[in-house]
Design a protein around this motif. Structure first.
Motif, PDB file in Angstrom:
ATOM      1  N   LEU A 116      14.871  38.292 -24.054  1.00 64.18           N
ATOM      2  CA  LEU A 116      14.228  37.377 -22.864  1.00 64.18           C
ATOM      3  C   LEU A 116      14.919  36.193 -22.926  1.00 64.18           C
ATOM      4  CD1 LEU A 116      12.066  37.173 -20.570  1.00 64.18           C
ATOM      5  CD2 LEU A 116      10.439  36.335 -22.241  1.00 64.18           C
ATOM      6  N   ALA A 117      15.612  35.672 -21.851  1.00 65.92           N
ATOM      7  CA  ALA A 117      16.351  34.259 -21.848  1.00 65.92           C
ATOM      8  C   ALA A 117      15.678  33.632 -20.682  1.00 65.92           C
ATOM      9  CB  ALA A 117      17.704  34.621 -21.637  1.00 65.92           C
ATOM     10  N   GLY A 118      15.237  32.563 -21.043  1.00 64.01           N
ATOM     11  CA  GLY A 118      14.532  31.507 -20.246  1.00 64.01           C
ATOM     12  C   GLY A 118      14.678  30.242 -20.386  1.00 64.01           C
ATOM     13  N   PHE A 119      13.473  29.331 -19.981  1.00 64.21           N
ATOM     14  CA  PHE A 119      13.624  27.898 -20.284  1.00 64.21           C
ATOM     15  C   PHE A 119      12.494  27.349 -21.026  1.00 64.21           C
ATOM     16  CE2 PHE A 119      16.581  27.244 -16.556  1.00 64.21           C
ATOM     17  CZ  PHE A 119      16.622  28.447 -15.901  1.00 64.21           C
ATOM     18  N   LEU A 120      12.864  26.134 -21.360  1.00 64.80           N
ATOM     19  CA  LEU A 120      12.086  25.243 -22.257  1.00 64.80           C
ATOM     20  C   LEU A 120      11.412  24.105 -21.099  1.00 64.80           C
ATOM     21  CD1 LEU A 120      13.885  24.769 -25.486  1.00 64.80           C
ATOM     22  CD2 LEU A 120      12.652  26.838 -24.584  1.00 64.80           C
ATOM     23  N   THR A 121       9.973  24.013 -20.941  1.00 61.43           N
ATOM     24  CA  THR A 121       9.588  23.218 -19.791  1.00 61.43           C
ATOM     25  C   THR A 121       8.660  21.909 -20.305  1.00 61.43           C
ATOM     26  OG1 THR A 121       9.445  25.008 -18.063  1.00 61.43           O
ATOM     27  CG2 THR A 121       7.951  23.080 -17.789  1.00 61.43           C
ATOM     28  N   VAL A 122       9.125  20.589 -19.728  1.00 68.27           N
ATOM     29  CA  VAL A 122       8.308  19.620 -20.047  1.00 68.27           C
ATOM     30  C   VAL A 122       7.247  19.589 -18.940  1.00 68.27           C
ATOM     31  CG1 VAL A 122       8.438  17.003 -20.256  1.00 68.27           C
ATOM     32  CG2 VAL A 122      10.325  18.302 -20.917  1.00 68.27           C
ATOM     33  N   LEU A 123       6.145  19.602 -19.502  1.00 68.65           N
ATOM     34  CA  LEU A 123       4.716  19.705 -18.418  1.00 68.65           C
ATOM     35  C   LEU A 123       4.000  18.311 -18.640  1.00 68.65           C
ATOM     36  CD1 LEU A 123       3.049  21.733 -16.981  1.00 68.65           C
ATOM     37  CD2 LEU A 123       2.151  22.395 -19.102  1.00 68.65           C
ATOM     38  N   ALA A 182       2.589  14.437 -21.971  1.00 69.83           N
ATOM     39  CA  ALA A 182       3.292  15.380 -21.678  1.00 69.83           C
ATOM     40  C   ALA A 182       3.222  16.633 -22.931  1.00 69.83           C
ATOM     41  CB  ALA A 182       4.858  15.326 -21.459  1.00 69.83           C
ATOM     42  N   HIS A 183       3.453  17.650 -22.575  1.00 69.04           N
ATOM     43  CA  HIS A 183       3.749  18.935 -23.558  1.00 69.04           C
ATOM     44  C   HIS A 183       4.819  19.561 -23.376  1.00 69.04           C
ATOM     45  CE1 HIS A 183       2.932  21.901 -26.400  1.00 69.04           C
ATOM     46  NE2 HIS A 183       2.421  22.758 -25.804  1.00 69.04           N
ATOM     47  N   PHE A 184       5.617  20.184 -24.297  1.00 67.50           N
ATOM     48  CA  PHE A 184       6.882  20.933 -24.340  1.00 67.50           C
ATOM     49  C   PHE A 184       6.899  22.063 -24.760  1.00 67.50           C
ATOM     50  CE2 PHE A 184      11.062  21.072 -23.586  1.00 67.50           C
ATOM     51  CZ  PHE A 184      12.024  20.834 -24.592  1.00 67.50           C
ATOM     52  N   LEU A 185       6.949  23.077 -23.880  1.00 65.20           N
ATOM     53  CA  LEU A 185       6.431  24.733 -24.301  1.00 65.20           C
ATOM     54  C   LEU A 185       7.410  25.508 -23.265  1.00 65.20           C
ATOM     55  CD1 LEU A 185       3.061  25.486 -22.437  1.00 65.20           C
ATOM     56  CD2 LEU A 185       4.563  23.507 -21.958  1.00 65.20           C
ATOM     57  N   ASP A 186       7.229  26.807 -23.357  1.00 66.79           N
ATOM     58  CA  ASP A 186       7.719  27.730 -22.743  1.00 66.79           C
ATOM     59  C   ASP A 186       7.710  27.830 -21.058  1.00 66.79           C
ATOM     60  OD1 ASP A 186       8.228  30.109 -25.415  1.00 66.79           O
ATOM     61  OD2 ASP A 186       9.228  28.468 -24.917  1.00 66.79           O
ATOM     62  N   TYR A 187       8.511  28.170 -20.474  1.00 67.59           N
ATOM     63  CA  TYR A 187       8.545  27.867 -18.875  1.00 67.59           C
ATOM     64  C   TYR A 187       7.350  28.792 -18.252  1.00 67.59           C
ATOM     65  CZ  TYR A 187       9.779  28.654 -14.213  1.00 67.59           C
ATOM     66  OH  TYR A 187       9.679  28.843 -12.707  1.00 67.59           O
ATOM     67  N   ASP A 204      12.786  21.795 -16.310  1.00 63.85           N
ATOM     68  CA  ASP A 204      13.192  23.114 -17.066  1.00 63.85           C
ATOM     69  C   ASP A 204      14.588  23.005 -17.721  1.00 63.85           C
ATOM     70  OD1 ASP A 204      11.763  24.454 -13.988  1.00 63.85           O
ATOM     71  OD2 ASP A 204      10.665  23.990 -15.939  1.00 63.85           O
ATOM     72  N   ILE A 205      14.350  23.200 -19.047  1.00 68.24           N
ATOM     73  CA  ILE A 205      15.933  23.200 -19.806  1.00 68.24           C
ATOM     74  C   ILE A 205      16.085  24.554 -20.310  1.00 68.24           C
ATOM     75  CG2 ILE A 205      16.737  22.185 -21.949  1.00 68.24           C
ATOM     76  CD1 ILE A 205      14.403  19.938 -21.578  1.00 68.24           C
ATOM     77  N   PRO A 206      17.335  25.018 -19.917  1.00 68.89           N
ATOM     78  CA  PRO A 206      17.704  26.523 -19.889  1.00 68.89           C
ATOM     79  C   PRO A 206      17.800  26.607 -21.575  1.00 68.89           C
ATOM     80  CG  PRO A 206      19.507  25.351 -18.937  1.00 68.89           C
ATOM     81  CD  PRO A 206      18.475  24.244 -19.007  1.00 68.89           C
TER      82      PRO A 206
END
Ligand SMILES: NC(=O)CC[C@H](NC[C@@]1(O)OC[C@@H](O)[C@@H](O)[C@@H]1O)C(=O)O
Length: 267
Positions: A116-123, A182-187, A204-206
């Motif tokens: 699984l390849a995705g993004f890290l998200t700042v929420l 903010a919280h920094f977690l998986d997309y 969204d950070i790849p």
């Protein structure tokens, strides 16, 4: 004492458990797999209303182990920060929790191939809560201890005030009460929380260079190879695609995990 020591030293078992015929994958308990996971990483791995573990990673893992003839799989929720160590010291056979494969983590455990390849998200609560342009300078940013988000934030958001949490639930309640900005977690988890609470996806950070893999104790090649074979089969027969579309509806399909015939279609 010397004689006794020599005898004890002499009887250390050299063959690993996996050499024995009834335990080909070197499992802690032959015939069943114990999995370290996290209970609040919806929709990757989480416990549903009846307390059962489910989610994309969980259902893919169940499919892959069934292909290896292992049907008894028990999941236990742990804090992510201790998960790899627990797999490394063989408290669990495998770690399954959207765990990105990195060289640093490979010092502690071995990994299956990526799945699984995705993004890290700042929420954040809203756009005005943080300034991504200023690398979140002066903002209180939540991260789950031991995650790639923690490492990324230390390196890229040096002016942010990092607040470390044991899990996403604690971070999200801190975000909702305003004690972090903010919280920094998986997309995909961020998306689930946005639907549940009125939150905003700031960035969204790849993280394609660290696809998620299943973690196993170093040296347990028989188990790791069985997981790789199961993953390849699940990707080739479309099971991976089915589970992806079930758990991440609307998210773009990464071609490398699709059946070979479909990979060229898109190109
Ligand atoms: N349990 C967690 O919170 C895992 C957080 C974080 N996951 C990153 C990741 O593996 O998530 C799934 C995919 O998007 C991967 O590309 C990504 O590196 C990590 O590995 O640190």
């Amino acid at each position: 004492a010397t004689a006794i020591t020599l005898v004890l030293a002499g009887c250390g078992s050299t063959d690993t458990e996996s050499d024995s015929a009834d335990n080909p994958y070197g499992l802690i308990t032959p015939g069943q797999i114990s999995v370290a996971s996290v209970g609040d990483l919806k929709p990757y791995t989480f416990t549903d209303a009846s307390g059962e573990f489910t989610g994309f990673d969980v259902e893919l893992f169940r499919d892959v182990t069934a292909r290896a003839g292992i049907d008894e799989v028990t999941f236990t929720g742990t804090d992510f920060s201790g998960l790899l160590a627990a797999v490394s010291n063989e408290q669990y056979d495998v770690g399954v929790a959207a765990i990105g494969i990195t060289d640093d983590r490979k010092q502690t455990v071995d990994f299956s191939s990526g799945y699984l390849a995705g993004f890290l998200t700042v929420l954040a609560k809203d756009e005005s809560a943080v300034s991504y342009e200023d690398a979140l300078a002066g903002s209180r940013l939540g991260v789950v201890q031991g995650t790639l988000q923690e490492t990324y934030a230390v390196e890229n958001f040096p002016e942010a005030a990092l607040v470390r949490f044991p899990d996403n639930n604690a971070a999200i309640s801190a975000l909702n009460t305003g004690s972090i900005d903010a919280h920094f977690l998986d997309y995909e988890s961020a998306k689930a929380y946005i639907e549940q609470y009125d939150l905003t996806d700031v960035k969204d950070i790849p993280s394609f260079d660290a696809p998620a893999g299943f973690a196993v104790a170093k040296g347990n090649d028989a188990l790791r190879e069985a997981l790789d074979e199961g993953l390849a089969a699940a990707m080739e027969d479309g099971t991976w695609k089915e589970l992806y579309q079930e758990w991440f509806p609307g998210s773009p399909l990464t071609p490398q995990y699709l059946p070979k015939a479909e990979q060229t279609e898109g190109a």
